[in-house]
Design a protein around this motif. Structure first.
Motif, PDB file in Angstrom:
ATOM      1  N   PRO A 243       0.827  -1.213   0.000  1.00  9.13           N
ATOM      2  CA  PRO A 243       0.000   0.000   0.000  1.00  9.13           C
ATOM      3  C   PRO A 243       0.860   1.262   0.000  1.00  9.13           C
ATOM      4  N   ARG A 244       0.440   2.249  -0.762  1.00  6.69           N
ATOM      5  CA  ARG A 244       1.194   3.502  -0.840  1.00  6.69           C
ATOM      6  C   ARG A 244       1.091   4.260   0.485  1.00  6.69           C
ATOM      7  N   THR A 245       2.215   4.825   0.886  1.00 10.51           N
ATOM      8  CA  THR A 245       2.227   5.606   2.124  1.00 10.51           C
ATOM      9  C   THR A 245       3.092   6.844   1.960  1.00 10.51           C
ATOM     10  N   ASP A 246       2.833   7.820   2.804  1.00 15.36           N
ATOM     11  CA  ASP A 246       3.706   8.971   2.973  1.00 15.36           C
ATOM     12  C   ASP A 246       4.841   8.529   3.887  1.00 15.36           C
ATOM     13  N   ASP A 247       6.066   8.539   3.385  1.00 15.22           N
ATOM     14  CA  ASP A 247       7.191   8.003   4.160  1.00 15.22           C
ATOM     15  C   ASP A 247       7.423   8.756   5.463  1.00 15.22           C
ATOM     16  N   GLU A 248       7.069  10.030   5.507  1.00 15.10           N
ATOM     17  CA  GLU A 248       7.321  10.818   6.720  1.00 15.10           C
ATOM     18  C   GLU A 248       6.204  10.669   7.754  1.00 15.10           C
ATOM     19  N   SER A 249       4.954  10.732   7.306  1.00 17.05           N
ATOM     20  CA  SER A 249       3.840  10.716   8.257  1.00 17.05           C
ATOM     21  C   SER A 249       3.253   9.328   8.483  1.00 17.05           C
ATOM     22  N   GLY A 250       3.495   8.415   7.531  1.00 12.57           N
ATOM     23  CA  GLY A 250       2.903   7.086   7.639  1.00 12.57           C
ATOM     24  C   GLY A 250       1.461   7.022   7.175  1.00 12.57           C
ATOM     25  N   GLN A 251       0.920   8.133   6.699  1.00 12.68           N
ATOM     26  CA  GLN A 251      -0.449   8.131   6.200  1.00 12.68           C
ATOM     27  C   GLN A 251      -0.533   7.389   4.867  1.00 12.68           C
ATOM     28  N   GLY A 252      -1.658   6.739   4.652  1.00 11.24           N
ATOM     29  CA  GLY A 252      -1.861   6.027   3.409  1.00 11.24           C
ATOM     30  C   GLY A 252      -2.217   6.976   2.279  1.00 11.24           C
ATOM     31  N   LEU A 253      -1.863   6.597   1.051  1.00 10.05           N
ATOM     32  CA  LEU A 253      -2.152   7.392  -0.130  1.00 10.05           C
ATOM     33  C   LEU A 253      -2.839   6.544  -1.191  1.00 10.05           C
ATOM     34  N   VAL A 254      -3.764   7.164  -1.917  1.00 11.27           N
ATOM     35  CA  VAL A 254      -4.355   6.588  -3.125  1.00 11.27           C
ATOM     36  C   VAL A 254      -4.244   7.657  -4.199  1.00 11.27           C
ATOM     37  N   THR A 255      -3.650   7.336  -5.332  1.00 11.07           N
ATOM     38  CA  THR A 255      -3.402   8.349  -6.352  1.00 11.07           C
ATOM     39  C   THR A 255      -4.689   8.811  -7.024  1.00 11.07           C
ATOM     40  N   ASP A 256      -4.637  10.037  -7.554  1.00  8.44           N
ATOM     41  CA  ASP A 256      -5.762  10.546  -8.328  1.00  8.44           C
ATOM     42  C   ASP A 256      -5.997   9.681  -9.561  1.00  8.44           C
ATOM     43  N   VAL A 257      -4.919   9.126 -10.117  1.00  6.78           N
ATOM     44  CA  VAL A 257      -5.038   8.272 -11.305  1.00  6.78           C
ATOM     45  C   VAL A 257      -5.876   7.034 -10.990  1.00  6.78           C
ATOM     46  N   ALA A 258      -5.657   6.444  -9.801  1.00  6.59           N
ATOM     47  CA  ALA A 258      -6.417   5.265  -9.406  1.00  6.59           C
ATOM     48  C   ALA A 258      -7.901   5.593  -9.247  1.00  6.59           C
ATOM     49  N   ILE A 259      -8.205   6.758  -8.679  1.00  8.07           N
ATOM     50  CA  ILE A 259      -9.612   7.151  -8.502  1.00  8.07           C
ATOM     51  C   ILE A 259     -10.261   7.423  -9.858  1.00  8.07           C
ATOM     52  N   LYS A 260      -9.538   8.098 -10.746  1.00  9.93           N
ATOM     53  CA  LYS A 260     -10.083   8.360 -12.081  1.00  9.93           C
ATOM     54  C   LYS A 260     -10.340   7.068 -12.837  1.00  9.93           C
ATOM     55  N   ARG A 261      -9.465   6.073 -12.645  1.00  7.56           N
ATOM     56  CA  ARG A 261      -9.675   4.784 -13.307  1.00  7.56           C
ATOM     57  C   ARG A 261     -10.996   4.163 -12.872  1.00  7.56           C
ATOM     58  N   LYS A 262     -11.290   4.235 -11.590  1.00  9.75           N
ATOM     59  CA  LYS A 262     -12.556   3.704 -11.087  1.00  9.75           C
ATOM     60  C   LYS A 262     -13.737   4.468 -11.680  1.00  9.75           C
ATOM     61  N   ILE A 263     -13.613   5.791 -11.772  1.00 11.53           N
ATOM     62  CA  ILE A 263     -14.699   6.592 -12.342  1.00 11.53           C
ATOM     63  C   ILE A 263     -14.906   6.223 -13.810  1.00 11.53           C
ATOM     64  N   ARG A 264     -13.812   6.139 -14.575  1.00 10.81           N
ATOM     65  CA  ARG A 264     -13.919   5.770 -15.987  1.00 10.81           C
ATOM     66  C   ARG A 264     -14.631   4.428 -16.162  1.00 10.81           C
TER      67      ARG A 264
END
Length: 287
Positions: A35-56
């Motif tokens: 899973p993608r994360t912010d290396d400094e904060s440890g928060q998870g990330l989901v890219t805008d590209v991944a969300i757009k793919r779901k919308i498409r």
């Protein structure tokens, strides 16, 4: 009368909230698909590209063969082939070819596209009216690598040698509540030809996209909130941040690891909204 969030002539700023339980919402291929994360904060990330793919993908499911709702960025289809087909239908007229593609492809009309590739210099570039941020989890996540086995081998020669199982791994996030922002520019939408029906298709796709994108790797994902702030005119009467920051989330019990969206409190400050701004709560799972 057109509902505020469906009016293509008004600017819209939206907050999107979704969560994941025991799944991988967006694997990083450069890191073994963890899973993608912010290396400094440890928060998870989901890219805008991944969300757009779901919308498409969801718009394609919802709209079927409607010629106005084709998808330009689609698996198994070369982009240059589609650009060249538009140029062939509008010989010597790149602007007309661009307009034709906006009319026939929902994702070009909404997200924009680079059309300058292919033969003859292509058809320029379309700046779409709708953009999304990365989604970021409210709290740090804890990616976990699970060892898994299967009862058959990939290769026959391994079976012949007497091997009976094969070892693999699977990354998951125990739980994460993610937040992204959506921005819609009415002046740019006018140039690409966005209609009220297009906005209806967009919001509907976001509402149901996780229900039609199930996969074993993604565990359980669901939409928890979709809130649209609609300005009274094309350019808006307030900075987007002044509106999106009105929606806040906090841990209900900081000592307890969150495992559901109800482990967070969701507050919306609806007092003294800028004149003419309307808030539409399309999805809100909080009581």
């Amino acid at each position: 009368m057109t509902a505020a969030h469906l009016d293509p002539t008004r600017r819209h700023d939206a907050v999107l909230l979704f969560d994941v339980s025991d799944g991988n919402p967006n694997g990083d291929p450069d890191a073994g698909n963890q899973p993608r994360t912010d290396d400094e904060s440890g928060q998870g990330l989901v890219t805008d590209v991944a969300i757009k793919r779901k919308i498409r993908d969801t718009v394609s499911l919802l709209q079927g063969d409607d010629p106005r709702y084709g998808i330009f960025v689609e698996a198994g289809h070369a982009l240059n082939t589609r650009i060249e087909a538009a140029l062939k239908a509008n010989p010597g007229k790149a602007d007309e070819a661009q307009r034709w593609m906006c009319e026939h492809y929902f994702d070009i009309r909404m997200f924009g596209a680079v059309l300058s590739t292919g033969k003859g210099g292509g058809a320029g570039q379309v700046r779409g009216p709708l953009q999304l941020t990365f989604a970021r989890s409210i709290d740090p996540i804890l990616p976990t690598d699970h060892t898994i086995t299967r009862v058959t081998q990939t290769r026959q020669e391994d079976i012949d040698k007497g091997e009976r199982t094969e070892i693999g791994s699977k990354w998951t996030v125990p739980y994460g509540l993610y937040r992204a922002h959506v921005f819609y520019s009415a002046p740019r939408a006018k140039k690409t030809g966005v209609t009220s029906d297009d906005l209806a298709a967009l919001w509907q796709a976001i509402t149901v996209m996780f229900d039609h994108d199930r996969a074993a790797t993604r565990g359980e994902m669901k939409l928890c909130g979709l809130y649209v702030f609609s300005h009274p005119d094309p350019f808006g009467v307030a900075p987007s941040a002044a509106l999106t920051q009105r929606i806040t989330l906090d841990r209900a019990n900081p000592a307890k690891a969150p495992r559901a969206h109800t482990d967070y409190t969701r507050e919306i400050d609806e007092s003294e909204l800028p004149d003419g701004v309307e808030l539409t709560k399309l999805v809100d799972l909080w009581p």
